[in-house]
Each structure stands twice: as C-alpha cells, then as structure tokens.
Write an enzyme that holds these catalytic residues in place. Structure first.
Site, short mmCIF file in Angstrom:
data_model
loop_
_atom_site.label_atom_id
_atom_site.label_comp_id
_atom_site.label_asym_id
_atom_site.label_seq_id
_atom_site.Cartn_x
_atom_site.Cartn_y
_atom_site.Cartn_z
N GLU A 62 0.83 -1.21 0.00
CA GLU A 62 0.00 0.00 0.00
C GLU A 62 0.86 1.26 0.00
O GLU A 62 1.84 1.37 0.74
CB GLU A 62 -0.91 0.05 1.23
N ASP A 70 10.06 5.76 15.32
CA ASP A 70 9.92 7.18 15.03
C ASP A 70 10.38 7.96 16.26
O ASP A 70 9.89 7.74 17.36
CB ASP A 70 8.44 7.48 14.72
N ASP A 79 10.87 11.87 17.60
CA ASP A 79 10.52 13.23 17.25
C ASP A 79 11.03 14.13 18.36
O ASP A 79 10.80 13.87 19.54
CB ASP A 79 8.98 13.32 17.16
#
Lengths: 509, 468
Positions: free
Chosen positions: B72, B137, B139
């Site tokens: 996808e 991830d 941040d």
C-alpha cells in the site's frame, strides 16, 4: 475412533494401520502429559464415548468456574486435584514400563480430549473457552509432574518447541546478564515454592550461585515470548530469548494453547463429514448444551416478551435487574444521558432481556429527550446509529451479545460521569451498602459476607450472594440447583424464572 | 503550470504568507525554511527522486515481487486530502502515478495478501496485512521538557545530538538483542528521524511482537511521582539492555547535557531554568538534601552552571546524608537522572501497528522543503567537514530549492563547457549532479546488501522446503 462400516474405512491408510498402532499402546502414550497431536484411531463404544467426555467435562467446568472467580493457579490446583484423581487419574510410568491400568487411564484422557474437541469446535466462543480451560488443566498437570518427568516431556517434544538448551559454558559466560534479566523472576518462583518456609530469603549472592549451579536455560526466538520481552524480564541476544527453566511451564502452555486452537479450527472444517452420523451428533449436541449452562448465551426468546419501552421502567421488571443494570438505568433516568460505554452495556443487556430495536429506540429517545436538553433531531443524528448498531443493523452488522461479567470486569473502568462496569467493584463500599439496603438486604451478617467477597475481588460471588438473598423464599420453595451468576442476563432470566415458578405454584394450588 | 494560472498565484501568496510567519517563529531553521510549490514538487518527482532505489528497497529484489506489488502507498495532497490503498505493478507505474498525482508526499504501508488497489471488490477480511518493515519514530518535540536550545518544530545541531544518541542506543539493541542486520535511519525532514528495519524476520513480526519490542526499548514511561519524588522505577540490577545503554549515555552526558544543553544554569535575579532545576531536585531521594541544595543554589549571587550543580549533588550529598544506604540511593538517583535526560524517547504508536503508514525516504517535507534523506548516525555523508561531529546535520540537509540551483548550475556549466560531451552528460542521473548524490549512493549500497541477503536467504528457505 468412530465405529464405521468396513466399506468406509477400506483402503484408507490410517485405518489399515490401526492394528499395528494399538499394539504400540505403550509408545503411543510415552508421558503422562500430552500435546494430543496424533488423533486416536481405535474403536471405542458409544457408552465410553459419552462417559469419558462427561468425566472430562466435569473437570473443565470446575476450572471454568474457578477462572470466572479469578482464582490463582495455586488455588485452582487445590480444587482440581481431587477431581482429577476421581475422574481422570493418570499413573506415572514405572520402572517396569506401563501396566494395563496406566494405559487405560492415558487412553481415556486422550480420547476424552478428542471428543471434547468435536463438541467445542463449532463457534469461536466455544473454541476459546475450551482452549482456556484445557490449557489451565495442562498447567495444573505439568506442575504435578516429577522434575524428571518434566524434563522428559520437554525432550520428547523438543522438535516442536524450537527450544535449545544452552551449554553450561554459554550459561557461565552469560551468567551476569542472565542474573540481571531473569534474577527477579527466578527469585519469585523459588519463594513461591518455599512459601511455607518463613525464614526463606535469598540474597543476591545466593541467587547468583543458584543460577550458576542449578538453573538451566533454554534459548528460543524472541517472538515466542512477547510478554517477557515487553517486561524486560528476559535476556536477549542476537534474536534469541534466554529463559530459565523455572518459567518453562508458561511457555509450554502457550505452545499447548496455540496447537489446540489450530487443531480446533481444523476439526471444525472436518465436522461436516460427521453430520450423517445419527449416533454421535445427538451426543455431541447434548454435551455442548451441558457446557452452555456455565456459559450463558441463550437470551430472551422474543415471542413471549412482555418487555417493551414502557414495561422496563416498571418495578415489576426492574426488580429482576442485577445491580449493574439497575444502576445504569437509574442514572440514565436521572441525567437523561449515558456515555458510550454505559449505552453499550445497558443497551446490550436490554437487548438480551428481549427489548426489540423499535422499543429500544422508543426507550432511549424518550430518556434522552425528556429533559429538553436534547431534541429529537440531535438524538436521531447522534445516537440512533449507536442503538441500531447494538442490534446489528448498522456498520459491520454484527449481532452483538450482551456482556458477561468477565467481559464487564475486563473492560475499562468507569470514569467520572460514567456508570458502566460492575458496581460491586467500582462503587465505594458505603455506596454498595446503601444500594444493598435499597434492594432489601439489611442484615449486618449478610452485608458483611458480601463485603468480604468484594474485598477478595470475588465480584461475581458477591452478586450471586445478593441474588440468593433476594430470592431466598422462592429458592427455598423450588430448590433449584445452585448457580453461579456470571452474566447480568442470567441474573435477570433466573429471577424471572423463579417468579414464574412461584405464580405457577400459586395458580395450581 | 503557468504563472498566469490564477489559482496558483493565490496559492503562492498563501504559502509565502505561511512561511513568513513560520520564519518569524523559528530563528534556528529560518535560513532554509521554504514551502515547495507544486511545480517544484513535479520537477523533483520527474527528475530527482530515486524511484528505482525505493522500488528495490521495498521489493527486496531487482524485480517486482509481491512485496512491492501488493504494497500500500498513500498520497497526501495540498488540499489536505489523503488517498490510501494505491498499489503499483512496476517501478514505471509507480513513478508515473506519483508524477501524475503530484502529492505533497507519499507514505509507505504494509504488504497485503491481495492487491490494495482492488480492495473494493473484495471482502474486508481479505485485506490482511502480511508484512511490513518494523519502524521507529523519534521526534524532538518529545524532548521539549528537557531541551533548552529549541522548542516545538524548531531544531538545531545541538538537539540533533539527542537523535544521534538515540540512534546509537537503538542500533545496539536491534543488532545485539534482536539480531537484526538491515536497518536504515531516515531524516524525517524537520525535527526527527525514522528507522526502517527490513530483515525478513522483522517484516513478518505480528503486532504483539512489535509491541513487545517497543515496550522493551521504552524505559522512561515508568516515570512516576512518589512522595514528592520522581523515579523512573527502573529495577535493579539493571536489565542488560539498560546497563549497556547507560554505559553509552554516561559518557556523553557531560558534553551534551552539562555543557551544550546546560539546563540547570541559573543566574541571580533571573527566573530562567528554575523549573529545570526543580525537575533535577525531584529525582533526589532525601528531603533534607533537596532543601540544602536548593537553598545553596538560590543564595548564589552569580551565575552557576549545570556542571557546578551536578558536582554539588555529590559534595552536598556527602555532607547531608548520614547513612551508607542513602549514599547508594543518591548514586542510583544520579543514574536515573542521566537516563531521564538522555534515553531515547520513541513515538511508540507508529511501531506497534502493522498497517501504519510512514513517509517514504526521499520525500520532501512539505513544510521545510528538506529532503527526507537516509543518513548514517555514525558517519557524516555530506561533504561538509564541520558536520562530522554530528554524523548528520539537519540544518544542512539537502533542500529542494538548493538542489534545483545545483542542477541548474551544473547544466549551465556543462552546456557552456563542452557541448560535444553532451552524450556523456546525459547518462548522468540528475541526482548525481546535486548534493543529493552521497545520500542516494548510501541508500543504494544499503539496498544492495538487503537484496543480496534476501537472495541467499530465499535459496536457503527453498532448500528447507525441499527437505521437508
């Protein structure tokens, strides 16, 4: 295993091998414990078929009821051991090998397990229950084994387990890391084993020495033990998790439940081939009904229902509500609103007692709009979907079932302004006592009993006790079997049943 | 897209306005903050973005495998619209579709059992994710309570140190604990970094295992306040992963926290940083010690640095604490302080879900124009020697506007210099004419190593099947 005509079995390899298979009975049951991987092939009588299944079922029902009361494994062992001796004894392999009695015992254990697979493979819910209870039984039995039998069992199944015992050198080389990662869990197990000994206390040095000298470790792919990885209770190196032997039972039980779950799905796919058998099917159906007694899921029959939007607010109906539903409905009435979890729990309960969707919409829209805080438009826009969803008319169109007590206790607890959950758990003790008073339970002795159950976190026991106290007279009259309340709708239906019996008895007089 | 296009012009004005306000808000990154126009993006997609490498990276093969064709992709558009379930049969189709759609960015999702494009014709249950890279991830906004240099969306070289340390800790755990070999770090374009793990074992992890890995890595969320004291609740002895991480952190603590961040620096008469000092004090075990330190620091007439305060913990501790057990508690507290200020802060939700989408490497960050380049946390890829100490310097990351200039200059030069050699210069890809080159090369080498392993691995798997 099923007596079939020669024509059907002729030419099928499995069945031709039966003769040689049965002569190897000793090797078929090498251990008292089993993952039940090879299906049994010998013929047994219909009487044996039924009897053995019922005997095993008795044990599983007991386990189920223990689990519902969230008893610890130690407590379950205490309850189950005598039953096991009575219904499913298993003698150890002696130095002389297996005698006829031991073989017969193991055979019964094996066959009864497979029969129950047939009984409980049909729905996901039944499969889950069987897996849960059989896995608990497996754990109880593993703990009953002698240490050498445990090791033997692991080595018998070494291929499937993808376990590798690490060498002593590797262990000593990694001893510090193993101690840092698993020391606390090992200490835990050791102190449970020595629970009777008040002076038992392990220093860090003793624990290290224990790891170096006694403990053996296995390594296996870390994906197999996500729980231990999450808690950082296991040493990881290069993709392998290192597990001390003291934690192995929980690992084995994971393997056991995975195998059983997959096998049940396969059994389910194979069952249509059995449908033509007119001797076994009634037996199986009968057995699964037995189990349904402890797993309540036959809700309101609908046709005879006198349940509608108006009647559910009357004392005649409300008197049959368990506290959780009563509490929700009262607060709905009071606030003209209920938050999502409350709507789910009460909505499904009402569906379960026989309120159909039209009546439900009538009921909810009246309650939500009666205080003029909300108009019909808003209700239709924001809540109608939710109610229809409960009835499987929207979205995924799933026919949701009312929550049982275990589900209610597992779901998230009510926050401020929420009223779902189990009041026996979620309300303060003062509030519970005043609620009990409202329900007519005022005797201090009775109240103390209920408080004691609550303190032991046996919330369903507390609820059952309340049920018994409120229906004392009726139950004295009709003497029904004792039943543990594990479902709010069970409470309601039983309560109405008792009332009906009473009116019938009065009428017949 | 011509300049006469009225919709375009109004959009330009808007984006100019936006970037102006952003520029005022953020002093640190202002030099490079610009929002690419859709014509810039089209240029980038047509000429610069290394589709082929991304294709090979996701296909784990030079050819198109199911791992690419059933994958996808999602597009995010300027309007804010988000289009999921795109899938492509080949690298050409992939590029053509991105160029035609010209999204502000595209994201990579899971590999499904069926073609995501065709999901409308299939039952919901068929859309089962089969595999997906394990992703992490980080941040820097999660570091706001400890960083003093920047806030929110801002970033500078100093804060990048946190990412560098985090990358080192996570790299060690992935390699040594979980046995993964193929993973790459990618700059997220503004203030963070992503890590993509491509080992086949990692791609096949179920969600429970993914959750267990992020929870294993997560050390700080156990933080709690007990009787006025903060504690991370890390059990002793430290788990080998925490012990190893601590060894890395403690060596860098003095430089990164005490000197660069300097969070506890206070001057007489100024309120600055006292909240940081209170956080520091809250970790200490003894009420008396906390008070002694606070009054000592409050009475100081001049500037006092973080380094001085850190040393005070020990010296004042020796005076105030009477028992050996208290001294041990203080040592433990100091360890926890180091861990609290330095240990990686992960955004865990991204890692847990298999179907979670994450911005592809080499996308352009729509707010900054930075290219989301892969980087090596241990080695500076850019030619700028000054960044060597940081491994990667987000402030100097390749930026679309700069790349455009570089290519224009290169084209102009070569056209001017040697028109006869033009056939040769055509063979050079556009990215090679720009400062994007080292990053694309780094990525290509990485992808080749995955493909090589995947091939030997699949041979081995085929062998296993034969044995079976």
């Amino acid at each position: 295993m099923f007596r079939q005509t020669k024509r059907r079995t002729a030419g099928r390899r499995n069945f031709e091998d039966v003769a040689s298979y049965s002569s190897l009975a000793t090797s078929a049951y090498p251990s008292r414990l089993s993952f039940y991987e090879t299906p049994p092939l010998e013929e047994i009588t219909l009487e044996e078929f039924e009897l053995w299944a019922i005997d095993r079922l008795k044990i599983l029902i007991e386990i189920e009821s223990c689990l519902a009361r969230s008893k610890s494994l130690k407590e379950i062992e205490l309850v189950v051991k005598p039953l096991l001796l009575k219904y499913l004894p298993l003698s150890p392999t002696t130095s002389l090998g297996l005698d006829a009695k031991a073989i017969a015992e193991r055979r019964k254990d094996y066959y009864s397990h497979y029969i129950l697979r047939l009984v409980f493979c049909r729905t996901e819910e039944l499969r889950k229950k069987l897996v849960k209870n059989e896995t608990t039984l497996f754990k109880v039995r593993y703990n009953m084994l002698q240490p050498n039998e445990q090791r033997e069992f692991v080595s018998l199944n070494s291929e499937k387990l993808s376990w590798q015992y690490i060498s002593n050198e590797e262990k000593l080389e990694k001893a510090d890391e193993l101690y840092a990662a698993s020391g606390a869990s090992i200490r835990n197990v050791l102190s449970i084993d020595n629970a009777g000994d008040a002076t038992f206390n392990l220093t860090a040095e003793q624990l290290k020495a224990h790891i170096r000298q006694k403990e053996s470790f296995i390594k296996l792919p870390f994906e197999k033990v996500p729980h231990l990885v999450s808690l950082k209770q296991v040493y990881l190196s290069r993709g392998f998790a290192y597990i001390p032997s003291t934690l192995q039972v929980s690992l084995l039980s994971v393997v056991f439940s995975d195998l059983l779950h997959n096998a049940l799905i396969k059994t389910f796919q194979a069952i249509p081939r059995l449908e033509e058998d007119d001797r076994l099917l009634p037996l199986l159906n009968n057995l699964s009904r037995n189990f349904a007694n402890i797993q309540y899921d036959n809700f309101g029959d609908g046709n005879t229902s006198d349940i509608n939007a108006v009647s559910i607010a009357t004392p005649q109906i409300l008197q049959h509500y368990p506290l959780c539903a009563l509490y929700l409905q009262e607060n709905l009435k009071l606030n003209s609103h209920l938050k999502y979890d409350g709507r789910q729990q009460l909505g499904l309960f009402l569906k379960g007692i026989g309120l159909n969707v039209d009546e439900a919409l009538k009921f909810w829209s009246y309650e939500f709009t009666k205080s003029s805080k909300m108009n019909m438009d808003t209700f239709n826009k924001e809540y109608k979907y939710n109610i229809r969803h409960i009835y499987g008319l929207e979205g995924g169109r799933i026919n949701y079932k009312p929550y049982d007590c275990a589900t209610i206790l597992l779901r998230k607890r009510p926050q401020k302004g929420e009223y779902h959950g189990c009041p026996y758990r979620d309300l303060s003790m003062d509030l519970v006592v005043s609620r009990l008073g409202d329900m007519g339970i005022k005797d201090q002795h009775d109240i103390n009993g209920i408080i004691e159950d609550i303190n032991k976190h046996d919330y369903t026991v507390a609820c059952t006790r309340v049920f018994e106290l409120r229906h004392k007279q009726q139950m004295d009259a009709s003497k029904p079997e004792n039943l543990h309340i594990t479902h709010p709708n069970l409470y309601f239906d039983r309560s109405r049943q008792l009332e009906r019996n009473e009116t019938k008895a009065v009428a017949s007089k | 897209m011509t300049a006469e296009d009225p919709t375009m012009r109004s959009f330009n004005a808007d984006s100019q306005l936006l970037s102006d306000t952003d520029r005022n808000a953020s002093m640190h990154t202002s030099s490079k903050l610009y929002k690419p126009l859709s014509s810039d993006m089209l240029f980038y997609y047509e000429r610069l973005l290394p589709f082929k490498q991304i294709f090979r990276w996701l296909s784990h093969s030079p050819k198109a495998t199911r791992e690419f064709t059933m994958r996808e992709f999602a597009y995010e558009f300027r309007s804010g619209a988000y289009q999921r379930y795109n899938s492509f049969a080949s690298v050409d189709e992939f590029k053509k579709s991105v160029v035609a759609a010209n999204p502000t960015r595209f994201e990579v999702g899971a590999v499904y059992a069926v073609n995501p494009k065709e999901r409308k014709n299939l039952p919901k249950s068929a859309m089962k994710p089969l595999q997906k890279e394990l992703v992490f991830d980080i941040d820097l906004t999660d570091y706001d309570e400890i960083r003093t240099c920047c806030l929110k969306t801002d970033i500078c070289k100093k804060c990048w140190r946190f990412i560098q340390v985090a990358a080192e800790i996570i790299t060690a755990a992935l390699r040594e604990d979980f046995g993964f070999e193929h993973f790459i770090w990618v700059f997220s374009g503004r203030r963070g970094a992503h890590c993509w793990v491509s080992d086949s074992r990692a791609r096949l992890l179920d969600e429970l295992a993914r959750k267990s890995i992020v929870e294993y890595m997560d050390v700080l969320s156990g933080r709690m306040l007990k009787m006025g004291r903060t504690s991370l609740g890390i059990k002793k002895p430290y788990h080998p992963h925490i012990e190893r991480s601590f060894d890395v952190l403690k060596d860098k603590f003095s430089e990164i926290i005490l000197e660069e961040q300097n969070p506890w620096a206070t001057s007489a008469g100024s309120d600055t940083n006292w909240d940081h000092v209170d956080t520091l004090l809250s970790f200490l075990p003894d009420q008396g010690l906390r008070q002694a330190l606070k009054s000592k620091w409050q009475d100081q007439a001049s500037y006092s640095s973080s380094k001085q305060k850190w040393d005070d913990l020990t010296s004042v501790g020796q005076k105030v604490l009477k028992h050996q057990s208290q001294a041990v508690q203080l040592t433990d507290a100091k360890k926890e302080i180091i861990i609290y200020y330095m240990y990686p802060r992960l955004d865990v939700e991204v890692s847990k879900q298999m179907i979670h989408l994450l911005k592809s490497p080499f996308c352009i960050h729509p707010g900054t124009g930075n290219v989301c380049v892969p980087f090596d946390p241990f080695r500076n890829l850019s030619s700028d020697m000054e960044d060597d100490a940081y491994g990667f310097n987000p402030v100097n990351a390749p930026n679309l506007s700069q790349l455009q200039t570089e290519i224009d200059t290169w084209d102009a030069n070569s056209a001017y210099k040697a028109p006869s050699e033009s056939s040769e210069s055509e063979a050079i890809s556009d990215y090679a004419k720009s400062s994007l080159k080292p990053y694309v090369d780094y990525f290509s080498t990485y992808v080749s190593s995955i493909i090589k392993d995947e091939l030997t691995g699949s041979n081995k798997r085929a062998q296993d099947l034969m044995d079976f």
